[in-house]
Each structure stands twice: as structure tokens, then as C-alpha cells.
Motif scaffolding. Structure first.
Motif, PDB file in Angstrom:
ATOM      1  N   ARG A  44      47.268  32.604   7.555  1.00 14.85           N
ATOM      2  CA  ARG A  44      47.205  33.263   6.720  1.00 14.85           C
ATOM      3  C   ARG A  44      46.178  33.170   5.758  1.00 14.85           C
ATOM      4  O   ARG A  44      45.818  31.933   5.463  1.00 14.85           O
ATOM      5  CB  ARG A  44      48.564  33.250   5.770  1.00 14.85           C
ATOM      6  N   VAL A  45      45.408  34.220   5.387  1.00 13.69           N
ATOM      7  CA  VAL A  45      44.264  34.016   4.201  1.00 13.69           C
ATOM      8  C   VAL A  45      44.635  34.599   3.296  1.00 13.69           C
ATOM      9  O   VAL A  45      45.041  35.793   3.059  1.00 13.69           O
ATOM     10  CB  VAL A  45      43.038  34.670   4.983  1.00 13.69           C
ATOM     11  N   SER A  46      44.566  33.799   2.119  1.00 11.40           N
ATOM     12  CA  SER A  46      44.880  34.358   0.626  1.00 11.40           C
ATOM     13  C   SER A  46      43.701  34.153  -0.369  1.00 11.40           C
ATOM     14  O   SER A  46      43.063  33.115  -0.225  1.00 11.40           O
ATOM     15  CB  SER A  46      45.953  33.896  -0.120  1.00 11.40           C
ATOM     16  N   TRP A  47      43.191  35.089  -1.156  1.00 11.08           N
ATOM     17  CA  TRP A  47      42.147  34.912  -1.977  1.00 11.08           C
ATOM     18  C   TRP A  47      42.707  34.947  -3.322  1.00 11.08           C
ATOM     19  O   TRP A  47      43.578  35.720  -3.666  1.00 11.08           O
ATOM     20  CB  TRP A  47      41.029  35.797  -2.071  1.00 11.08           C
ATOM     21  N   TYR A  48      42.267  34.084  -4.143  1.00  9.97           N
ATOM     22  CA  TYR A  48      42.825  34.078  -5.637  1.00  9.97           C
ATOM     23  C   TYR A  48      41.722  33.982  -6.731  1.00  9.97           C
ATOM     24  O   TYR A  48      40.410  33.438  -6.634  1.00  9.97           O
ATOM     25  CB  TYR A  48      43.589  32.698  -5.879  1.00  9.97           C
ATOM     26  N   GLU A  53      41.207  33.797 -18.678  1.00 11.53           N
ATOM     27  CA  GLU A  53      42.249  33.534 -19.781  1.00 11.53           C
ATOM     28  C   GLU A  53      43.147  32.199 -18.971  1.00 11.53           C
ATOM     29  O   GLU A  53      44.242  31.685 -19.176  1.00 11.53           O
ATOM     30  CB  GLU A  53      43.379  34.679 -19.980  1.00 11.53           C
ATOM     31  N   ASN A  54      42.499  31.732 -17.889  1.00 13.33           N
ATOM     32  CA  ASN A  54      43.019  30.793 -16.930  1.00 13.33           C
ATOM     33  C   ASN A  54      44.255  31.329 -16.309  1.00 13.33           C
ATOM     34  O   ASN A  54      45.264  30.399 -15.855  1.00 13.33           O
ATOM     35  CB  ASN A  54      43.225  29.269 -17.604  1.00 13.33           C
ATOM     36  N   ILE A  55      44.524  32.364 -16.120  1.00  7.89           N
ATOM     37  CA  ILE A  55      45.511  32.811 -15.011  1.00  7.89           C
ATOM     38  C   ILE A  55      45.118  32.993 -13.741  1.00  7.89           C
ATOM     39  O   ILE A  55      44.053  33.829 -13.487  1.00  7.89           O
ATOM     40  CB  ILE A  55      46.101  34.244 -15.806  1.00  7.89           C
ATOM     41  N   THR A  56      46.111  32.549 -12.855  1.00  7.16           N
ATOM     42  CA  THR A  56      45.532  32.571 -11.507  1.00  7.16           C
ATOM     43  C   THR A  56      46.508  34.001 -10.851  1.00  7.16           C
ATOM     44  O   THR A  56      47.582  34.078 -11.067  1.00  7.16           O
ATOM     45  CB  THR A  56      46.047  31.222 -10.585  1.00  7.16           C
ATOM     46  N   LYS A  57      45.705  34.756  -9.999  1.00 14.25           N
ATOM     47  CA  LYS A  57      46.440  35.931  -9.585  1.00 14.25           C
ATOM     48  C   LYS A  57      45.768  36.022  -8.127  1.00 14.25           C
ATOM     49  O   LYS A  57      44.524  35.824  -7.786  1.00 14.25           O
ATOM     50  CB  LYS A  57      46.124  37.180 -10.322  1.00 14.25           C
ATOM     51  N   TYR A  91      38.876  31.749  -5.251  1.00 12.23           N
ATOM     52  CA  TYR A  91      39.002  30.511  -3.965  1.00 12.23           C
ATOM     53  C   TYR A  91      39.810  31.070  -2.954  1.00 12.23           C
ATOM     54  O   TYR A  91      40.760  31.864  -3.179  1.00 12.23           O
ATOM     55  CB  TYR A  91      39.528  29.118  -4.611  1.00 12.23           C
ATOM     56  N   CYS A  92      39.505  30.723  -1.838  1.00 12.29           N
ATOM     57  CA  CYS A  92      40.215  31.252  -0.515  1.00 12.29           C
ATOM     58  C   CYS A  92      41.381  30.195  -0.255  1.00 12.29           C
ATOM     59  O   CYS A  92      40.947  28.753  -0.580  1.00 12.29           O
ATOM     60  CB  CYS A  92      39.283  31.397   0.687  1.00 12.29           C
ATOM     61  N   GLU A  93      42.382  30.410   0.296  1.00 12.25           N
ATOM     62  CA  GLU A  93      43.394  29.544   0.707  1.00 12.25           C
ATOM     63  C   GLU A  93      43.857  29.921   2.167  1.00 12.25           C
ATOM     64  O   GLU A  93      44.128  31.085   2.417  1.00 12.25           O
ATOM     65  CB  GLU A  93      44.416  29.505  -0.052  1.00 12.25           C
ATOM     66  N   ILE A  94      43.770  28.797   3.112  1.00 19.40           N
ATOM     67  CA  ILE A  94      43.825  29.016   4.541  1.00 19.40           C
ATOM     68  C   ILE A  94      45.331  28.280   4.804  1.00 19.40           C
ATOM     69  O   ILE A  94      45.316  27.215   4.861  1.00 19.40           O
ATOM     70  CB  ILE A  94      42.979  28.648   5.217  1.00 19.40           C
TER      71      ILE A  94
END
Length: 122
Positions: A44-48, A53-57, A91-94
């Protein structure tokens, strides 16, 4: 108990994210690439985006199956028409599910979007 080197192999996954910084004008197009070197079957690849405002989505997420193990593992996030709200740290999360379980993240990309005429070109 001694652990064999093969048991630690999945822990050595390296993720390369490029570029590290992008300067854009409103309306510009860009791509951010995430590449990893291990052959995997399901991941699964997710991008954030971490905004000012230092909020991650989450900005993108998909589950992929790879049937050709010789293919390079890569995912690309596309910003089609940049706007001020696209400014931030991406950033990407694998998350690898098969053949082993592992979560790794890219080193990140800083995107700076400015109004037309305000961007300084060097």
C-alpha cells in the motif's frame, strides 16, 4: 539463539524520494517520486502532506499488486495545478504486506508554492 542474515533482510529496505525541495508558481505542474529497491508482491502506498499549520493529512492512497518481480518499485504523486494550499512537506509511506510485513517512509519533499511574479528564479 543466532539470527541468520536472511531474517534481517526485509529491515534493510531503502526508500528514495525525489526531489527534496520544489519551488512552484500557482498553476504549475510537478511530480514527486518514491522508489524502493525490494521486490514485493502486495503493498500500500500512501502520500501525506504536513501543511504550514503542522497538520498532517493523507493526499493519496492505493493498494497495489505486482505480478512482475523484475519491475522497479516506484510511485509518483502528481500536483496538476499547484495552489498556495499545496505548500508543505510531502512524504510517501509504503506498507508492504507480501512477502513480509514492513512499513517504511520516504525522506520527504518540501513544496513551496508562491503567487505568479513572486517566485525568484536562480
Amino acid at each position: 539463539m543466532r539470527i541468520s542474515p536472511l531474517a534481517t533482510g526485509p529491515n534493510n529496505i531503502i526508500v528514495i524520494q525525489t526531489p527534496t525541495e520544489i519551488h512552484l508558481s500557482i498553476g504549475d505542474y510537478t511530480e514527486i517520486t518514491c522508489i524502493w529497491e525490494k521486490s514485493v508482491v502486495r503493498y500500500r502506498v500512501s502520500w501525506y502532506l504536513v501543511n504550514k499549520e503542522n497538520i498532517t493529512k493523507a493526499v493519496s492512497s492505493k493498494l497495489l499488486y505486482v505480478y512482475n518481480d523484475t519491475r522497479e518499485s516506484e510511485d509518483v504523486l502528481v500536483i496538476n495545478s499547484a495552489n498556495i494550499n499545496d505548500t508543505g512537506f510531502y512524504y510517501c509511506e509504503i506498507i508492504i504486506e507480501i512477502p513480509f510485513c514492513k512499513k517504511v517512509c520516504g525522506n520527504g519533499t518540501t513544496v513551496i508554492v508562491e503567487g505568479k511574479g513572486k517566485l525568484l528564479r536562480t
